[in-house]
Design an enzyme around this catalytic site. Structure first.
Site, PDB file in Angstrom:
ATOM      1  N   ASP A 125      69.461  29.963  62.908  1.00 42.20           N
ATOM      2  CA  ASP A 125      69.475  29.839  64.238  1.00 42.20           C
ATOM      3  C   ASP A 125      70.271  28.860  64.791  1.00 42.20           C
ATOM      4  O   ASP A 125      70.367  28.511  65.883  1.00 42.20           O
ATOM      5  CB  ASP A 125      67.984  29.102  64.524  1.00 42.20           C
ATOM      6  CG  ASP A 125      67.399  29.366  66.090  1.00 42.20           C
ATOM      7  OD1 ASP A 125      68.045  30.393  66.503  1.00 42.20           O
ATOM      8  OD2 ASP A 125      66.918  28.569  66.542  1.00 42.20           O
ATOM      9  N   ASP A 163      68.211  37.364  63.455  1.00 37.07           N
ATOM     10  CA  ASP A 163      69.137  36.748  64.197  1.00 37.07           C
ATOM     11  C   ASP A 163      70.420  36.286  63.382  1.00 37.07           C
ATOM     12  O   ASP A 163      71.377  35.911  63.748  1.00 37.07           O
ATOM     13  CB  ASP A 163      68.704  35.565  64.854  1.00 37.07           C
ATOM     14  CG  ASP A 163      67.742  35.868  66.113  1.00 37.07           C
ATOM     15  OD1 ASP A 163      67.829  36.989  66.463  1.00 37.07           O
ATOM     16  OD2 ASP A 163      67.101  34.870  66.483  1.00 37.07           O
ATOM     17  N   ASP A 309      58.148  29.972  70.716  1.00 32.29           N
ATOM     18  CA  ASP A 309      59.632  29.960  70.417  1.00 32.29           C
ATOM     19  C   ASP A 309      60.278  28.600  70.165  1.00 32.29           C
ATOM     20  O   ASP A 309      61.571  28.548  69.673  1.00 32.29           O
ATOM     21  CB  ASP A 309      59.981  30.869  71.504  1.00 32.29           C
ATOM     22  CG  ASP A 309      59.681  32.161  71.484  1.00 32.29           C
ATOM     23  OD1 ASP A 309      59.685  32.861  70.541  1.00 32.29           O
ATOM     24  OD2 ASP A 309      59.508  32.571  72.642  1.00 32.29           O
TER      25      ASP A 309
END
Length: 329
Positions: A125, A163, A309
Site C-alpha cells: 500500500d 494493488d 478502508d
C-alpha cells in the site's frame, strides 16, 4: 478451461516472452475485447472453480451479528451481508501461525470453495492506510511457502496481493523489478500446492491504468503461470465496467487460459470517484461462480462489506454503520 492442464507446462517460458512482447508492442492503450474461447460454452464458464463458495462462520461480520442480536441494524446486516461468502484476508505477517491457520480454514471449508486474499508483500500500500506486510522479500517468500503448505489439496481461490501491481509506481525501477520477481515466485509456490489452487493477480480497476499497461505489469509478474486476473478489489466500479476492462487486459495478454474475477462487494451504485469509505455506495451482485460469461470465472466479495478502508476506522475494522449503509442504499 478444460485445456488448462495441458498448457501449464509452457507458461513459465511464455511469461518471459510475453512480457518482452508487450513492452515492444507498446501496449499502453486499450486493446480490443478478447474473443471467446471456442473450447468452452457459457455453461462451462466456471468449470475450473468447484462450488459452492464457502461462508466463513468466523468472519468479523458473523461475529458482530452473533454478539449484537438486539442491535437495530443486525437483521439487515445478517440477512444481506453475513449470509454471503466473502474472502478471508491473510494480511498479518505471522510465519509462526499462518500454515496452521490456512490448514484449519481449508478443513473447516469441507466441500465448499474458500477464497483467500493474500496481502503481505513488503512495501504494501506504499505506506498508506493498509501499510505493513513482510519485512523483506526473503521473509515474504517464506511466508508464501507456509501458506502453500497449509493449502493441501483443497480447492481454493487465491487473490494474490491486491494493488501490488496497480500501485507499484511508488517504487523505483529496481523495486518494481524485485516485486515482479517476487510475485512470479509466489505464483509458482502457491500453484505447487496442487491443481485445485486457483491464483489470480492484480488487475487494478478500470479507472486506473490502461489495459495494455496493466497487462505488461501482469506479464512481468508471471500471470501466465496463474489462472487469471482480478479487478475492482476494495473499489466501486460497476461490474459491466470491470468485465469490459478485464477482457481488454486478457486480450492484451493473449493467453486463452487466463480468466477474470471481479470484486462486486461494494459496486452496486458504482463509484463516485472516491476510494476511502465513500458515502452512497451499495452492495453489488451476490458472489457467484455462475457468471454466464466464458471469460469470467467468478463474481466475488473480496473486500468484506462493512470493513473500513482506513477513513471511517482503521483499515480492515468492521464498522456496522458502513455495513448497514451498503445494505440499504
Amino acid at each position: 478451461m478444460r485445456v488448462r492442464i495441458l498448457r501449464r507446462w509452457h507458461r513459465t517460458a511464455l511469461a518471459g516472452l510475453l512480457g518482452a512482447g508487450l513492452a515492444l508492442a507498446g501496449l499502453a492503450s486499450a486493446a480490443p475485447a478478447a474473443e471467446p474461447d471456442p473450447g468452452r460454452s457459457a455453461s462451462d464458464a466456471s468449470a475450473a472453480l468447484p462450488g459452492p463458495l464457502y461462508v466463513d462462520p468466523d468472519s468479523q461480520v458473523r461475529r458482530w451479528t452473533a454478539a449484537n442480536p438486539g442491535d437495530w441494524r443486525q437483521p439487515v446486516i445478517a440477512d444481506r451481508i453475513a449470509s454471503q461468502p466473502q474472502a478471508r484476508w491473510l494480511s498479518q505477517y505471522d510465519p509462526g501461525t499462518v500454515q496452521q491457520e490456512v490448514a484449519d480454514y481449508m478443513s473447516a471449508a469441507g466441500d465448499a470453495l474458500p477464497v483467500l486474499s493474500v496481502y503481505g508483500i513488503p512495501d504494501r500500500d506504499c505506506g498508506g492506510a493498509s501499510s505493513g506486510g513482510a519485512p523483506d522479500l526473503p521473509s515474504y517468500q517464506n511466508w508464501i511457502r507456509l501458506i502453500a503448505a497449509g493449502l493441501g489439496d483443497h480447492p481454493v481461490v487465491i487473490i494474490l496481493e491486491t494493488d501490488a501491481l496497480a500501485l507499484e509506481d511508488c517504487l523505483d525501477q529496481a523495486g518494481r523489478d524485485a516485486r515482479h520477481a517476487a510475485l512470479r515466485q509466489a505464483v509458482t509456490t502457491l500453484k505447487s500446492a496442487g491443481p485445485q489452487t486457483h491464483v489470480y493477480l492484480d488487475g487494478g480497476h478500470s479507472a486506473w491504468h490502461s489495459p495494455g499497461d496493466q497487462a505488461a505489469r501482469l506479464a512481468a509478474s508471471g500471470v501466465t503461470a496463474a489462472d487469471g486476473v482480478f479487478t475492482n478489489v476494495s473499489n466501486f466500479r460497476t461490474t459491466a465496467q470491470e468485465i469490459a476492462y478485464g477482457k481488454q487486459i486478457l486480450a492484451a495478454l493473449g493467453d486463452p487460459d487466463l480468466n477474470l474475477v471481479v470484486d462486486t462487494s461494494r459496486n452496486g451504485n458504482g463509484s463516485n470517484g472516491q476510494w476511502c469509505d465513500p458515502s452512497g455506495r451499495a452492495l453489488g451482485a451476490d458472489p457467484t461462480l455462475a457468471t454466464g460469461d466464458d471469460a469470467v470465472d467468478a463474481l466475488l466479495w473480496v473486500k468484506p462489506p462493512g470493513e473500513a478502508d482506513g477513513c471511517a476506522a482503521r483499515a480492515g475494522q468492521f464498522v456496522p454503520d458502513l455495513a448497514y449503509a451498503l445494505a440499504t442504499n
